[in-house]
Design an enzyme around this catalytic site. Structure first.
Site, PDB file in Angstrom:
ATOM      1  N   HIS A  67       1.509  -1.570   0.100  1.00  0.00           N
ATOM      2  CA  HIS A  67       0.291  -0.370   0.018  1.00  0.00           C
ATOM      3  C   HIS A  67       0.981   1.403   0.026  1.00  0.00           C
ATOM      4  CE1 HIS A  67       0.205  -0.624   4.161  1.00  0.00           C
ATOM      5  NE2 HIS A  67       0.559   0.734   4.624  1.00  0.00           N
ATOM      6  N   HIS A  69       1.973   3.739   1.868  1.00  0.00           N
ATOM      7  CA  HIS A  69       2.304   4.297   2.511  1.00  0.00           C
ATOM      8  C   HIS A  69       3.764   4.602   3.030  1.00  0.00           C
ATOM      9  CE1 HIS A  69      -0.911   3.724   6.396  1.00  0.00           C
ATOM     10  NE2 HIS A  69      -1.592   4.907   5.309  1.00  0.00           N
ATOM     11  N   ASP A  71       6.233   4.443   4.477  1.00  0.00           N
ATOM     12  CA  ASP A  71       6.965   3.610   5.551  1.00  0.00           C
ATOM     13  C   ASP A  71       6.785   1.791   4.909  1.00  0.00           C
ATOM     14  OD1 ASP A  71       4.414   2.634   6.270  1.00  0.00           O
ATOM     15  OD2 ASP A  71       4.609   1.606   8.138  1.00  0.00           O
ATOM     16  N   HIS A  72       5.960   2.193   3.878  1.00  0.00           N
ATOM     17  CA  HIS A  72       5.863   0.583   2.354  1.00  0.00           C
ATOM     18  C   HIS A  72       6.547   0.859   1.344  1.00  0.00           C
ATOM     19  CE1 HIS A  72       3.758  -1.989   5.395  1.00  0.00           C
ATOM     20  NE2 HIS A  72       3.149  -1.030   6.148  1.00  0.00           N
ATOM     21  N   HIS A 156      -7.354  -1.318   6.031  1.00  0.00           N
ATOM     22  CA  HIS A 156      -6.170  -0.274   6.276  1.00  0.00           C
ATOM     23  C   HIS A 156      -6.548   1.381   5.106  1.00  0.00           C
ATOM     24  CE1 HIS A 156      -2.568   0.694   7.625  1.00  0.00           C
ATOM     25  NE2 HIS A 156      -1.663   1.068   5.985  1.00  0.00           N
ATOM     26  N   ASP A 177       0.189  -4.093   6.022  1.00  0.00           N
ATOM     27  CA  ASP A 177      -1.005  -3.799   7.001  1.00  0.00           C
ATOM     28  C   ASP A 177      -2.132  -4.300   6.583  1.00  0.00           C
ATOM     29  OD1 ASP A 177       1.109  -2.749   7.781  1.00  0.00           O
ATOM     30  OD2 ASP A 177       0.448  -0.586   7.678  1.00  0.00           O
ATOM     31  N   GLU A 202       1.419  -7.974   9.951  1.00  0.00           N
ATOM     32  CA  GLU A 202       1.916  -6.920  10.790  1.00  0.00           C
ATOM     33  C   GLU A 202       1.462  -7.303  12.089  1.00  0.00           C
ATOM     34  OE1 GLU A 202       0.097  -4.099  12.229  1.00  0.00           O
ATOM     35  OE2 GLU A 202      -1.899  -3.872  10.032  1.00  0.00           O
ATOM     36  N   HIS A 414       6.731  -5.352  11.869  1.00  0.00           N
ATOM     37  CA  HIS A 414       5.512  -4.193  12.012  1.00  0.00           C
ATOM     38  C   HIS A 414       4.953  -3.988  13.370  1.00  0.00           C
ATOM     39  CE1 HIS A 414       2.717  -1.299  11.107  1.00  0.00           C
ATOM     40  NE2 HIS A 414       3.790  -0.723   9.860  1.00  0.00           N
TER      41      HIS A 414
HETATM   42 ZN   LIG Z   1       0.099   1.695   6.450  1.00  0.00          ZN
END
Ligand SMILES: [Zn+2]
Lengths: 564, 948
Positions: A67, A69, A71-72, A156, A177, A202, A414
C-alpha cells in the site's frame, strides 16, 4: 525445499517494512519502505544484504508493494533509480495512483522545508512509477513460469492488499498492514481459505484489544457537536489521505442525520486531489459506499464548503480539516495559532504524534502556553480531543486471521518487540502454530513439506467422487425401519468413505494411482482365474467361503492362490 | 388448426425427416402443449406422438434431450399425461450421461408440481415407478448432474410426501443424503444439506436423538468447506439440530452441547463470506439453553475467565482456550460488520438472547446504544426495535451514560426513527431525576422542532409522567413556577407549556396523591387541551371520562353530572400504579428463564415471518394468556395482569407486520386478551372479604365492557368454529355469574337470557364434539332449581366461580373479522362544523365496513350528552359486495343543544342476531337487540354559527 525469509525492515519495530522471501528458487521483496524516524543510513533497508555485488536484477524476481504508506513504499524510488533495480514491480491500481503523491509530498518536505540533500528527485519518482505493473484484487498473476501472485483486500487504506505468493506447492501470504474491522470508507480484510506454509503478518497492536468502533465515533461526534452547539470552531488537523476521508464521511453523515447547517471546510492542497482519486476508486471502498455510489458518491461531501483563508477569522461555528496532522507546521499550525486561545474552540489530535510536534506537546498533559520560537507563543485555552481511530487490526483480529488461514508457520513483523513476543506466545500455545518474530537483518528458515505428485486415472477420480449406496444397502439387508431409530442402526449411517486404489510406480514415469478394475490392463497382463476343489475339512471350507465373498477380482494375479 | 398442427407434428417427427424439421416439430409441439386453449385430447395425442418418437430416435441426444424436457413440461401442465410420461422416461434413467440427468429432471419436476384440484400427488405417481434399487443406483451415479437432480427429486419428495407415500425408507433416505453431503461437487453437497434439513423438519420431534447427532456431525464437518453456500447450509442445519436438541426430552442433558453449538456458530460469525455470517447470526438468535458465561463471552472480545463453578467447558473435547477464543466478541464483530444486513440481524439476535439473561441484556445494551449511531437507517431502526423488544421483556435497564446517544435520535432526520425512538422511550424506566429532566427537555425541544408529531410526543410524555410519578413529584413545584405566571393568562400555544401540562395530568391520573399539590388552574388549562391529550391517554380511558376527570378536579361544572363522578372514579381505577418497567425484577434462575423463552421464541416478530409463523406466534401468545388463569384464580392478579399486558404488547408488536388474512386472527386475539384482562380485574374485585360499596359502580362499568366485548367476539367474527363459539359462550356465562354476584339475585329477564344462551351451548355441543363443562352444567342445574319467577334461593355463585376453568382456545379454520371505520372529513377541534342551535345539523360520515353481509343490521349512533340518536344503515343501498365497502352517509342530527359549542360522539354499532329474548325497556327507535361497537367512538366538533 525450505522458505528463507530475510527481514530487512520492520523487524521488531514499526517503519521501513521490507521482507525478502526466497521460495523454490524465486526471491520476492515485499514492500520497500523507509523509516520516518531516522535521517541517517537507518532510514532505508540495508539492501546490500540482498546482493553483495549490487546486482539486484538477478538477485530478485520481483518487488510487491502492499500500500501507499511511506513506510511501505518510501524507499522504492531510491532502490530503483539510485540503486539500479530494474526488475518487475507490482502494486494495486490505487497504490500506483496515490504513491507518487505521497512520495512527492515527502520529497518536498525534506528538501524544501528542512533543506536536506534530496535522496531522489521528482523525475526519479516518475521513472520509478513507469516500471510498475498493476494488480487487481483476486486476480492471479503469473510473474514467471513458477511464481504466481494474487492480491486480496486488506482494508487499512485505499488500495491496500495482502499478497499471496505460490511457487510449486509452497505457498505464503504477506499481509502488509490490514484491518479486520471495516470503517466508514473501507471494508474489512478479506481472504480465502488457503493452504499456507507461511504467513507473514503485521502486529502493530499485538496485545491491544479494541472495543467497538462505535464508541470511538460517538466520543468524537459528541465532542464536535458540543463544541459547535456552543458556537465554537473545530480544527481537525489530519493526514490528507485516509483519516481525513474517514472523519469527513462520519461528520457528513452525522450532519445529514441531525440536520445540522454548520459549514465543514477542507483546506486546499493534497486533500482535494486525494478526494478525486477516492471518487474514482469506488470499487476499493466499503460496501455502503459501493451500494450508494449510484445515487450519490459519498466523497461528494454534501456539507463541505469551499474554504478560503478569510474564513479563519469569520464569526460563528465551523469545522475545518487541515494538514499536516501533527500540527508540525503548514496550514494547521496557522489556524491553530488563531483558534487555540478561545476556550469555545476544539482541536482534535490524531492517535499518534511524533515527539517535537505541537500535537505531541498537546497530548502530553494540557499545556496552557506553547512556545513556537523565542518570539512567538500561543495561549492554549481550547479543548483538546484525542482521536483513537486506527486503520490497523487489533490482537483479536490477528489471532482471527491466523486461525482462519491456519498456516504451518507465522512470522510477525511491524510491531513492538515485547508485545510481539506476547503475541508469538499466544499463537504458539493457543493455536499450536510455529511462530517467529525476527529482528531486522535476521533470516528465518522455514522447512516446508515435500509433496510428491502422482497421477490418477479418470476412473479412479470418478470412483472417489461419488459414494456407492448399493454397498450400503447390501451390508444392511436385515435392517428394517422399525429398528431404525436405535442408536446402533443410526451409527451405521455415519459416513466413512474409503476409496481404494493401487499405486503403480514405474521406473521413468510419475507414480500413478489406478482402480482395481484397470490394474490388469495397466500391467498388460491377462486375468487368471484360480479355482479350487473343495476337499478339505469343514472349518477350512468356511474360511474359503469367506475369501470368495470378498467381491471383485483378486487384487493382484498369481500369488492370491498361495495364501489360501 | 390444432388438428393440422398435430398432423404436421406426426409427419415431421418421422425418423426419416431431417434434423432441422424434427426440431421445428418439437417447437410446434411445445406451442400446442403450452397453449392454455388446447384441448386435453390434443395435448395427450401430442404427448403420445412425442413418446413414440423417442423410441424412433435412439442414441440421438440432440433430439432426445429437448424432447425429454418438453415431456417434463407437459407432465407438469397436464397432469393426466404424467403417468405415461413417467413410463416413457424411465428407460432413459439408465441411459447415457446427459439423458439420464434429463430424465431425472423430468421426474423431479413432476414430483415438485402438485396437481390442480387434488388428485394423486407427483410423489405417489413416482413411487409406483421408482424402486429403491433404482434410486440408490441413481444416487451413486458417476455423473454429478444426475446426483444433483436426484437430490432435487428426493428433497421435493420429502417436502410433499403424504405420510403414506414415500420413495425411500427413512434410513436409506438419510443414508443417501449424508453420503452426498460429502460429495466432490459443492452443488451436490449443498443440495444434500438442504435435504437433510427438510428431512429433519418433516420428522419433527419424534426423531431419534442419535440421528440428530449424525446430521449435526455432518454439518459441523462442513463448517470448513471451501464453498460459501455449503457453509451457509451447514450453519442452517446446525441451527436446526440445536433447536431439536433443545426441544428433545433430554434437554437438560443437552445444555453442554448447546454451549458447544453456540460457540461453533460464533466462530462461523467470523467467516469471510457475508452470506455465511448472516446465517450464523440468524442461527445465534435461535439458540437456547446456553450458559450465561458463554453468552457473555460473545459480547466481549477479551477472553473472560471461565467461572470456577462451571465444569461444562473442560468436559467438552474442545480445547478450552480455543473455545473461548472462537466465541469471543462475536457480537462485537457482528454489529460493526461491513454489511448492514449482517449488522441488522446481529442486532436482532442480540435482542432475542437478551431475554435469557439479565447480565447479558445489560452488556448487550452498551453495544446496542452504540449502534444507534449506525450510518444505515435499517440498522438504527432494528436497534430501536430490539430495545423495544427488550423493554417488553423487562430487560431494558438504561443508565445515564446511554441517554445522550439515545435522545439524540429524537432529532434524527428520519420520521420512522424518531417514532421508533419514542416508542422505546415510552417503556423506558429512567435511572435518575437528572435524566428524567433531561429527557423531558429533549422531548420539548423535539416538540418545538416537529410540531406535526405532537400527538406522538404527548403520548410519550404521558407514559413518562405516569411511570415516573416519584421524580415528577419532586419537580412539580419547579414546573408549576415555570408555566403558571403569577398573574395573567397561560399561553397554551407554547409547546413547552402544553407539554408540561400533559406531564402534570398524566402523572396525577396515575398517582392520585399528587393531585392535591397541583394548582387547580392546571386542570382547567388541561380541559382546553383535552382534545389533544385524550388520544395519548386513551390507552385506558376515553375522551369523555378524561373530560369528566379534569372537570372534577378543576371544579368546572360538567354537563353530564351523573356520569361525572362515576367516570372520574373509573379513571382512577383503570390507571393503577402500573409502572410498566419498574416491576419487581424476575428472579428466576437461568433454566426457568430459558423455559419461558421457549414461548417467547415464538412470539418474536420477524420481517420474513410467514403467515404460518405469525399464526403460530399469535397462538402461542393466546396460550400464554390462558396460562394466567391459575394466577387469576389464586388472586395473584398483579402477576397475571403483568403477563397479560406483555401479551397485549407482543400482539401489538406483531400487528406491525400483519396484513391481510391474519388481521382477523390478530383482532380476535387482542379482543380476547382484553376480555381476560377484564375478567382478571373483576375477579379481584369479587374477593368475598373485600366486598365494599365503592367498587360496585366500577364493577357495573366493567361488566358492561365485558359483555360488549364478548358480544363482539361472538358475532363479530363470522366463520368461527363451534369449539370457539362454545368457548366464548362459557365466558359469557361467567359474565352472568359475575352479575349475579353483584346483584345477589336473578331477575326473570336475566334468567331467560341465561337459559337461551345455555341452550345454544347445548345445541353446539350436541352438534359438535365438545362437551359442556362442569361449570355450565352446574349453572344449568341452578337455573332449573331457581325455576321461573323471581328466585328465592340465591345462586351458588362462589361454587360456580370455583368450578370455572379457562381452557385453551381451540382454533381451526379461517374466519373473518367484522369491523368498521368511521370518519368525518375535515373536522377537528380547529375546524368545527357550524350549527344553528335548535335546528338539525347535517353531518357527512365516511364509513368503511369490512366483511359485512347484507343481512347484518348496522346502526350509526350519535350522542350529545344524554340525548342519543340512532340511524339505521341499510346496507343494500350501498354498492359493492366485496369484503370492504366504503360509502358516505349524510344524516341529520336533531337534538342540537343550545350551547356555543359541543361535541358529538359517533360510532357504528352492530345488532346481535336475535336470541328471542328482548328487553322491552330498550329505546324503540334504536336497535332492538343487544349491540356491540364496530369501531372506536369518534368525536365530531360542532360550533354555534354566530360564534364562528
Ligand atoms: Zn500502513
Amino acid at each position: 525445499m525450505a522458505i528463507e525469509c530475510l527481514v530487512l525492515g520492520a523487524g521488531q519495530e514499526v517503519g521501513k517494512s521490507c521482507v525478502v522471501v526466497s521460495i523454490g528458487g524465486k526471491r520476492i521483496m515485499f514492500d520497500c519502505g523507509m523509516h520516518m524516524g531516522y535521517l541517517d543510513h537507518r532510514r532505508y533497508p540495508d539492501f546490500s544484504l540482498i546482493s553483495e555485488t549490487g546486482d539486484f536484477n538477478s538477485a530478485l524476481t520481483c518487488i510487491i508493494i502492499t500500500h501507499f504508506h511511506l513506510d511501505h513504499v518510501g524507499a522504492l524510488p531510491y532502490f530503483t533509480e539510485v540503486r539500479g533495480y530494474q526488475g518487475p514491480i507490482f502494486m494495486t491500481y490505487p497504490t500506483k495512483a496515490m504513491a507518487p503523491l505521497m512520495l512527492e509530498d515527502y520529497r518536498k518536505v525534506m528538501v524544501e522545508r528542512r533543506g536536506e540533500e534530496e535522496q531522489f528527485s521528482h523525475d526519479h519518482i516518475v521513472d520509478c512509477m513507469k516500471k510498475v505493473t498493476t494488480l487487481d484484487l483476486k486476480q492471479t498473476v503469473q510473474v514467471d513460469k513458477d511464481l504466481q501472485i494474487r492480491a486480496y483486500y486488506a482494508g487499512h487504506v485505499l488500495g491496500a492488499a495482502m499478497i499471496y505468493a505460490k511457487v510449486g506447492d509452497t505457498a505464503m501470504v504477506y499481509t502488509g498492514d490490514y484491518n479486520m474491522t471495516p470503517d466508514r470508507h473501507l471494508g474489512a480484510a478479506q481472504i480465502d481459505r488457503l493452504q499456507l506454509d507461511l504467513l507473514i503478518t503485521e502486529s502493530t497492536y499485538a496485545t491491544t484489544i479494541r472495543d467497538s468502533k462505535y464508541a470511538r465515533e460517538r466520543e468524537f461526534l459528541k465532542a464536535v457537536h458540543k463544541c459547535i452547539s456552543g458556537g465554537g470552531k473545530v480544527l481537525i488537523p489530519t493526514f490528507a489521505l485516509g483519516r481525513a476521508q474517514e472523519l469527513c464521511i462520519l461528520l457528513d453523515d452525522y450532519w445529514e442525520r441531525m440536520n445540522l447547517k454548520i459549514p465543514i471546510y477542507f483546506s486546499a492542497g493534497l486533500t482535494i486531489q486525494a478526494n478525486k482519486y477516492y471518487k474514482m476508486l469506488i470499487g476499493w471502498t466499503s460496501q455502503k459506499i459501493k451500494d450508494t455510489y449510484a445515487i450519490r458518491n459519498t466523497f461528494d461531501f454534501k456539507h463541505v464548503c469551499p474554504f478560503d483563508r478569510s474564513l479563519i477569522n469569520a464569526s460563528g461555528p465551523c469545522v475545518l480539516f487541515a494538514t499536516p496532522g501533527m500540527i508540525s507546521g503548514g496550514f494547521s499550525l496557522e489556524v491553530f495559532k488563531q483558534w487555540a486561545p478561545s476556550e469555545k474552540n476544539l482541536v482534535t489530535l490524531p492517535g499518534y504524534c511524533v515527539a517535537g510536534t505541537i500535537g505531541h506537546k498537546l497530548m502530553s498533559g494540557k499545556p496552557t502556553r506553547i512556545d513556537i520560537d523565542k518570539d512567538t507563543h500561543i495561549d492554549v485555552r481550547c479543548q483538546i480531543h484525542q482521536l483513537s481511530f486506527s486503520p490497523h487490526t487489533d490482537a483479536k483480529g490477528i489471532m482471527d486471521l491466523v486461525e482462519f488461514l491456519s498456516p504451518k508457520h507465522v512470522i510477525l513483523v511491524h510491531g513492538e518487540k515485547p508485545k510481539m513476543a506476547t503475541l508469538k506466545g499466544r499463537i504458539q500455545s493457543e493455536l499450536g502454530i510455529q511462530c517467529n518474530d525476527p529482528a531486522n537483518n535476521e533470516t528465518v528458515l522455514i522447512p516446508t513439506t515435500q509433496n510428491v505428485k502422482i497421477n490418477a486415472t479418470k476412473m479412479f477420480m470418478r470412483s472417489c467422487s461419488h459414494a456407492d449406496f448399493h454397498s450400503v444397502k447390501n451390508s444392511l439387508p436385515c435392517l428394517s425401519d422399525s429398528s431404525f431409530g436405535d442408536s446402533e442402526a443410526s451409527n451405521l449411517v455415519r459416513n466413512e468413505k474409503v476409496v481404494e486404489g493401487i499405486l503403480v510406480m514405474e521406473k521413468t514415469k510419475t507414480a500413478k494411482i489406478v482402480c482395481e478394475d484397470e490394474f490388469l490392463q495397466t500391467l498388460h497382463v491377462e486375468e487368471h482365474k484360480v479355482q479350487f476343489e473343495y476337499s478339505c475339512p469343514a472349518e477350512k471350507c468356511r474360511e474359503q467361503v469367506s475369501c470368495q465373498s470378498n467381491s471383485g477380482p483378486p487384487p493382484s494375479d498369481g500369488n492370491f492362490s498361495e495364501t489360501c | 388448426m390444432e388438428r393440422l398442427l398435430l398432423e404436421r407434428l406426426e409427419l415431421h417427427l418421422d425418423p426419416l425427416s431431417d434434423e432441422r424439421r424434427r426440431l421445428r416439430a418439437l417447437a410446434s409441439a411445445r406451442a400446442l402443449i403450452a397453449n392454455p386453449d388446447s384441448s386435453d385430447s390434443t395435448c395427450s395425442s401430442a404427448v403420445d406422438t412425442l413418446i413414440r418418437s423417442l423410441d424412433a430416435h435412439p442414441g440421438d441426444p440432440a433430439f432426445l434431450r429437448p424432447a425429454l424436457k418438453l415431456l417434463g413440461e407437459a407432465a407438469v401442465l397436464h397432469r393426466p399425461v404424467a403417468p405415461s410420461v413417467i413410463a416413457a422416461v424411465r428407460p432413459f434413467l439408465k441411459g447415457g450421461k446427459c439423458l439420464a440427468a434429463d430424465a431425472v429432471a423430468v421426474l423431479a419436476s413432476i414430483a415438485e408440481s402438485s396437481p390442480e384440484g387434488g388428485g394423486e400427488g407427483g410423489v405417489s405417481l413416482l413411487a409406483s415407478v421408482l424402486d429403491e434399487h433404482l434410486l440408490l443406483s441413481l444416487a451413486s451415479s458417476p455423473i454429478s448432474l444426475v446426483r444433483s437432480r436426484i437430490l432435487d427429486l428426493l428433497v421435493s419428495s420429502i417436502g410433499r410426501a403424504q405420510s403414506s407415500v414415500s420413495l425411500l425408507r427413512p434410513h436409506l433416505m438419510l443414508k443417501i443424503l449424508l453420503g452426498l453431503a460429502v460429495d466432490l461437487y459443492p452443488l451436490v453437497r449443498r443440495a444434500a444439506l438442504d435435504g437433510i434439513m427438510a428431512f429433519c423438519e418433516v420428522a419433527g420431534s419424534d426423531i431419534d436423538s442419535s440421528i440428530i447427532d449424525c446430521c449435526y456431525d455432518c454439518a459441523v464437518e462442513l463448517f470448513r468447506d471451501e464453498d460459501e453456500l455449503v457453509r451457509s447450509a451447514a450453519v442452517r442445519l446446525v441451527s436446526k439440530c440445536g433447536q431439536m436438541f433443545a426441544a428433545s426430552k433430554e434437554r437438560t442433558a443437552n445444555t453442554e452441547r448447546m454451549d458447544v453449538i453456540f460457540v461453533q456458530l460464533c466462530s462461523m460469525a467470523r467467516d469471510m463470506s457475508m452470506k455465511v455470517r448472516i446465517e450464523a447470526f440468524l442461527a445465534l438468535g435461535k439458540v437456547q439453553l446456553v450458559a450465561e458465561n458463554v453468552l457473555l463471552q460473545s459480547l466481549s472480545k477479551k477472553v473472560l475467565g471461565i467461572r470456577s463453578g462451571s465444569k461444562t467447558i473442560t468436559k467438552c473435547s474442545v480445547n478450552e482456550s480455543k473455545f473461548s477464543l472462537s466465541a469471543a466478541g462475536a457480537f462485537v464483530h457482528g454489529i460493526e460488520d461491513e454489511f448492514y444486513e449482517v449488522r441488522t440481524i446481529a442486532c436482532k439476535s442480540l435482542g432475542m438472547l437478551a431475554t435469557f439473561s439479565i447480565q447479558f441484556a445489560d452488556n448487550a445494551l452498551n453495544l446496542l446504544m452504540d449502534m444507534l449511531n449506525d450510518d444505515a437507517e435499517a440498522v438504527r431502526l432494528q436497534t430501536l426495535q430490539t430495545l423495544f423488544h427488550m423493554a417488553t421483556h423487562d430487560r431494558l435497564m438504561v443508565q445515564e451514560k446511554h441517554m445522550d446517544m439515545f435522545l439524540g435520535l429524537l432529532a434524527d432526520i428520519s420520521a420512522l426513527i424518531r417514532r421508533a425512538a419514542r416508542k422505546v422511550l415510552q417503556l423506558m424506566m429512567l435511572p435518575d431525576i437528572k435524566t428524567f429532566k433531561f429527557t423531558i427537555d429533549c422531548l420539548i425541544t423535539n416538540l418545538e422542532t416537529y410540531p406535526e408529531e405532537e400527538e406522538d410526543i404527548f403520548f410519550v410524555l404521558c407514559f413518562i409522567g405516569k411511570n415516573h410519578g416519584n421524580f415528577f413529584a419532586k419537580l412539580a413545584k419547579e414546573f408549576t413556577q415555570e408555566i403558571v405566571p403569577s398573574y395573567g393568562e397561560l399561553s397554551l400555544d407554547s409547546p413547552r407549556v402544553a407539554a408540561i401540562v400533559v406531564l402534570f395530568i398524566s402523572s396525577c391520573i396515575s398517582n392520585e396523591h399528587l393531585t392535591c399539590n397541583i394548582p387547580v388552574a392546571i386542570f382547567s388549562y388541561a380541559v382546553s387541551l383535552a382534545g389533544r391529550i385524550s388520544c395519548p391517554l386513551g390507552n385506558a380511558t376515553n375522551r369523555h371520562s378524561l373530560m369528566a376527570y379534569l372537570c372534577h378536579h378543576s371544579e368546572i361544572p360538567f354537563s353530564d353530572a351523573a356520569l361525572k363522578s362515576e367516570m372520574a372514579e373509573e379513571m382512577c381505577h383503570s390507571w393503577p400504579l402500573r409502572n410498566v418497567i419498574s416491576q419487581v425484577k424476575v428472579k428466576e434462575n437461568m433454566l426457568s428463564m430459558n423455559e419461558m423463552a421457549t414461548h417467547l421464541e415464538h412470539s418474536q416478530t420477524d420481517v420474513e415471518q410467514t403467515d404460518e409463523e405469525l399464526m403460530q406466534s399469535i397462538q402461542s401468545i393466546l396460550e400464554k394468556v390462558v396460562e394466567t388463569w391459575p394466577l387469576i384464580k389464586s388472586h395473584c392478579s398483579h402477576e397475571a395482569r403483568r403477563t397479560l399486558r406483555t401479551c397485549k404488547e407482543e400482539l401489538e408488536m406483531i400487528a406491525w407486520n400483519v396484513t391481510g388474512s391474519l388481521s382477523a386472527l390478530l383482532e380476535f386475539a387482542l379482543q380476547y386478551v382484553q376480555i381476560i384482562q377484564l375478567i382478571a380485574e373483576m375477579w379481584e374485585k369479587l374477593q368475598p372479604k373485600m366486598s365494599h360499596i365503592v367498587g360496585m359502580i366500577t364493577l357495573e362499568v366493567l361488566l358492561e365492557k365485558l359483555n360488549m366485548a364478548l358480544r363482539r367476539m361472538r358475532y363479530g367474527f363470522p366463520g368461527l368454529s363451534r369449539e370457539v363459539e362454545c368457548h366464548i359462550i362459557e365466558l359469557t356465562l361467567l359474565g352472568f355469574v359475575f352479575r349475579l354476584c353483584k346483584v345477589g339475585a336473578c331477575s326473570n329477564f336475566m334468567l331467560k337470557k341465561l337459559q337461551a344462551i345455555i341452550s345454544r351451548a347445548e345445541f353446539l355441543c350436541v352438534e359438535g364434539s365438545s362437551k359442556l363443562s362442569e361449570f355450565a352444567k352446574e349453572l344449568l342445574r341452578s337455573c332449573a332449581k331457581g325455576g321461573t319467577g323471581e328466585t328465592s334461593q340465591p345462586f351458588p355463585v362462589y361454587k360456580l366461580l370455583e368450578l370455572f376453568n379457562l381452557e385453551q382456545v381451540p382454533f381451526a379454520g379461517r374466519f373473518r373479522c367484522i369491523k368498521a371505520e368511521l370518519q368525518v372529513l375535515g373536522n377537528d377541534s380547529e375546524n368545527p362544523l357550524p350549527v344553528v342551535s335548535g335546528l338539525p345539523v347535517g353531518i357527512t360520515f365516511q364509513i368503511t365496513v369490512h366483511n359485512i353481509s347484507n343481512s347484518d343490521r348496522l346502526w350509526l349512533r350519535m350522542a350529545v350528552g344524554v340525548s342519543v340518536q340512532y340511524v339505521f344503515l341499510d346496507l343494500c343501498q350501498f354498492t359493492g359486495r366485496d369484503e370492504v365497502r366504503s360509502f358516505a352517509v349524510n344524516t341529520p342530527f336533531y337534538a342540537t343543544p343550545k350551547v356555543p359549542s359541543f361535541l358529538l360522539r359517533a360510532c357504528i354499532l352492530m345488532e346481535c342476531p336475535s336470541e328471542n329474548v328482548t328487553d322491552q325497556k330498550k329505546d324503540q327507535r334504536g336497535p332492538k337487540n343487544d349491540i356491540f361497537l364496530l369501531c372506536e367512538e369518534i368525536d365530531v366538533y360542532l360550533v354555534k354559527i354566530d360564534y364562528r
